[in-house]
Design an enzyme around this catalytic site. Structure first.
Site, PDB file in Angstrom:
ATOM      1  N   CYS A  78     -24.458 -50.986  16.309  1.00  0.00           N
ATOM      2  CA  CYS A  78     -24.829 -52.091  17.181  1.00  0.00           C
ATOM      3  C   CYS A  78     -23.941 -52.257  18.411  1.00  0.00           C
ATOM      4  O   CYS A  78     -24.404 -52.181  19.549  1.00  0.00           O
ATOM      5  CB  CYS A  78     -24.819 -53.412  16.395  1.00  0.00           C
ATOM      6  SG  CYS A  78     -25.881 -53.433  14.958  1.00  0.00           S
ATOM      7  N   HIS A 139     -23.300 -59.865  20.053  1.00  0.00           N
ATOM      8  CA  HIS A 139     -22.381 -58.967  19.333  1.00  0.00           C
ATOM      9  C   HIS A 139     -21.510 -58.145  20.264  1.00  0.00           C
ATOM     10  O   HIS A 139     -21.148 -57.008  19.964  1.00  0.00           O
ATOM     11  CB  HIS A 139     -23.148 -58.054  18.381  1.00  0.00           C
ATOM     12  CG  HIS A 139     -22.318 -57.622  17.198  1.00  0.00           C
ATOM     13  ND1 HIS A 139     -22.790 -56.771  16.212  1.00  0.00           N
ATOM     14  CD2 HIS A 139     -21.038 -57.910  16.830  1.00  0.00           C
ATOM     15  CE1 HIS A 139     -21.859 -56.570  15.304  1.00  0.00           C
ATOM     16  NE2 HIS A 139     -20.772 -57.256  15.667  1.00  0.00           N
TER      17      HIS A 139
END
Length: 604
Positions: A78, A139
């Site tokens: 990610c 994130h």
């Protein structure tokens, strides 16, 4: 008569400069709706070959637009993948490549993140007058030096509006699902892996334990850099205190990591996961409706299908693949709602819609209660966190723009998530100079004006280590993949790193290949038959051309020893930056007693 002419000229001038806040439909710049799923495997979608999970809305996007079959994430995890997507550059350029075991940001209270000096496509479009919004997962960090400086926050990276998860959705966010973060730290050794002198070699080590790092950060925070020997006894007891302070907060991870923010305000802590999908969808739809009269960019970064999986009663038990299939079908429903919103507002012909995943499915993710929880990567080998194996980096990609892109077109050329940055820049009319980019404008390929991708070479990283190189020779259908090292599966012969849950990029976790493994993805997309001088006439040429490309690529990186590269960007993924610091923890209320529930009436 003269006053009438004067008024007429003023009115025209106001229209030309957009005095009423809107643009003439005939000259209006296009809108962008980017939709990214988290951890979606390319084999999970109907139009990519899945015939047991129902995805009619995603399939409709493909039928009405252009489908890419060789769309590649710059990283199989990610944080680095999203950094590359946002900036149009490999994550290593912005310090977002890992040097050790943990390859993503683990705490909202860490100091690592996308550097303020970086430029995102949102920032470039904002400078062109676009209204920009991010709904969902970020994130890429929040704070740098103090709580509330928001140096890594989406608002500081070009998004004028943010609603969603500044972190990510982890098992820690749902009682009874276990702890991803504790599992990561418990499996880590007390050694901290750092960058060695060789850019693709084995990692060096520094013997520092987690509490020691916490103490180091505390000392720096307090300005105690010059400490005499007489304070050693005091430091001993401080180290014990640091150990207690470090391990105690793990019981509060769901409260401190699992939060929702609206812009820079924490609006829910801990977040209510059960209602999250509908709230994110509603926010994304409302953003489009609020900006119907002006050019906008919306990045809808979905919380699906990262674990823990959602248990929406409307979809539970409806698929043929248990809870995981239910979640995929819910994703498809949400994509349908987004398409419906764009179409119902009359925006379809002036809106580029894009659907993708940040990387491949997580093969090792499963448990005894619900079975498989990670995605299916079709015929492609490997998955999430597995370096350059195709299953972890080849993702679905669909572009839909009625009237501009021919429906039903399929492109088999190599493309990248990093291509979105230059594509959006071009369509927004941004011609200003930029720093070195690794992506290319996709419009000529999408419109059929060219047949060959500009990506002759692509580089695949595992953390900061160059794992593999892809070469698409001019005048050839072949796409050669050269692997310098591969992760060691556990047990040997299995399809993933089940003992560690996430594959690693260094040391005993990988096998280096000399000569490298070579595959032709055109003939062997599952990477199951390595080429040799006896089976491939161009074998020597492949290795020679790849070596030259790697040297050219490294010259553009101009990397020096950490913590800084030649541009002064520090490594954001060191343990010191990743680990939790209480003075950086976002909080609603009084720290450490954080807690609040979102008031639905406050939705913007």
């Amino acid at each position: 008569m003269r006053s009438f002419v004067h008024v007429h000229h003023v009115a025209c001038l106001l229209l030309l400069v957009g005095g009423d806040g809107s643009e003439d439909a005939s000259v209006r710049r296009p809108n962008f709706v980017l939709m990214m799923v988290d951890d979606l495997g390319i084999g999970d979608v109907g139009c990519y070959g899945n015939n047991t999970i129902r995805t009619p809305n995603i399939d409709r996007l493909a039928a009405e637009g252009v489908k890419l079959t060789q769309h590649i994430a710059a990283a199989p995890l990610c944080t680095p993948s999203r950094a590359a997507f946002m900036t149009g550059r490999y994550a290593i350029r912005s310090g977002m490549g890992s040097t050790g075991r943990v390859q993503v940001l683990l705490f909202l209270g860490g100091s690592g993140g996308l550097p303020p000096s970086e430029t995102t496509f949102a920032k470039r479009l904002q400078q062109q007058g676009y209204t920009t919004g991010l709904v969902g997962k970020w994130h890429l960090g929040v704070n740098c030096e103090r709580r509330g400086d928001h140096c890594h926050h989406p608002n500081q990276h070009g998004f004028s509006y943010f609603y969603g998860l500044p972190f990510t959705l982890f098992n820690d966010c749902v009682p009874g699902e276990g702890s991803d973060i504790l599992a990561d730290l418990q499996k880590s050794t007390p050694k901290l892996h750092r960058f060695s002198g060789h850019r693709t070699g084995n990692a060096g080590t520094a013997h520092r334990c987690f509490p020691g790092l916490f103490l180091q950060a505390l000392v720096r925070r307090c300005g105690l850099l010059d400490i005499s020997l007489r304070l050693l006894v005091v430091l001993f007891f401080i180290n014990i205190l640091a150990t207690v302070l470090w391990w105690t907060p793990f019981k509060f991870i769901p409260t401190w990591n699992c939060i929702l923010m609206r812009n820079q305000e924490v609006v829910e802590q801990p977040m209510v996961v059960e209602t999250l999908p509908q709230r994110l969808l509603t926010e994304a739809q409302q953003f489009i409706k609020r900006n119907v009269d002006r050019p906008f960019l919306l990045f809808f970064s979905m919380a699906h299908i990262h674990t823990p999986l959602f248990r929406n009663p409307a979809f539970s038990g409806k698929s043929l693949h248990g809870l995981y299939g239910d979640n995929i079908e819910e994703v498809d429903w949400m994509i349908g709602k987004m398409t419906e919103t764009v179409d119902s507002l009359g925006l379809a012909n002036n809106t580029l819609m894009y659907f993708t995943s940040d990387h491949g499915g997580h093969l090792e993710d499963s448990n005894s209660r619900v079975g498989q929880q990670g995605g299916w990567n079709s015929i492609y080998r490997g998955g999430k966190a597995m370096g350059g194996w195709e299953g972890g980096i080849r993702v679905p990609a669909i572009f839909r723009w009625p009237g501009r892109l021919a429906p039903g077109r399929v492109v088999h050329e190599p493309t990248s998530l990093m291509d979105l940055y230059p594509t959006l820049k071009y369509l927004a009319g941004d011609t200003q100079p930029d720093r070195h980019l690794d992506g290319y404008d996709l419009m000529p390929l999408l419109e059929g004006k060219i047949e060959r991708s500009e990506h002759e070479f692509m580089f695949h990283y595992c953390g900061i280590y160059l794992n593999a190189v892809r070469w698409h020779p001019p005048g050839s259908d072949s796409v050669f993949k050269v692997h310098f090292f591969t992760p060691n599966f556990s047990p040997p012969g299995a399809g993933g790193c089940y003992h560690t849950h996430v594959c690693q990029c260094f040391g005993k976790h990988v096998t280096h290949h000399d000569p490298p493994l070579v595959f032709d993805l055109f003939q062997d997309p599952s990477e199951s038959r390595p080429l040799s001088p006896e089976t491939e006439p161009r074998y020597s040429e492949i290795l020679a051309q790849t070596a030259k490309a790697v040297e050219r690529h490294r010259n553009t990186l101009a990397i020096r020893q950490p913590p800084h590269d030649a541009t002064g960007v520090s490594n954001q993924m060191t343990w010191e930056k990743i680990l939790w610091k209480p003075w950086l923890q976002p909080c609603c209320g009084t720290f450490p007693f954080c807690g609040c529930k979102e008031d639905p009436s406050h939705s913007v």
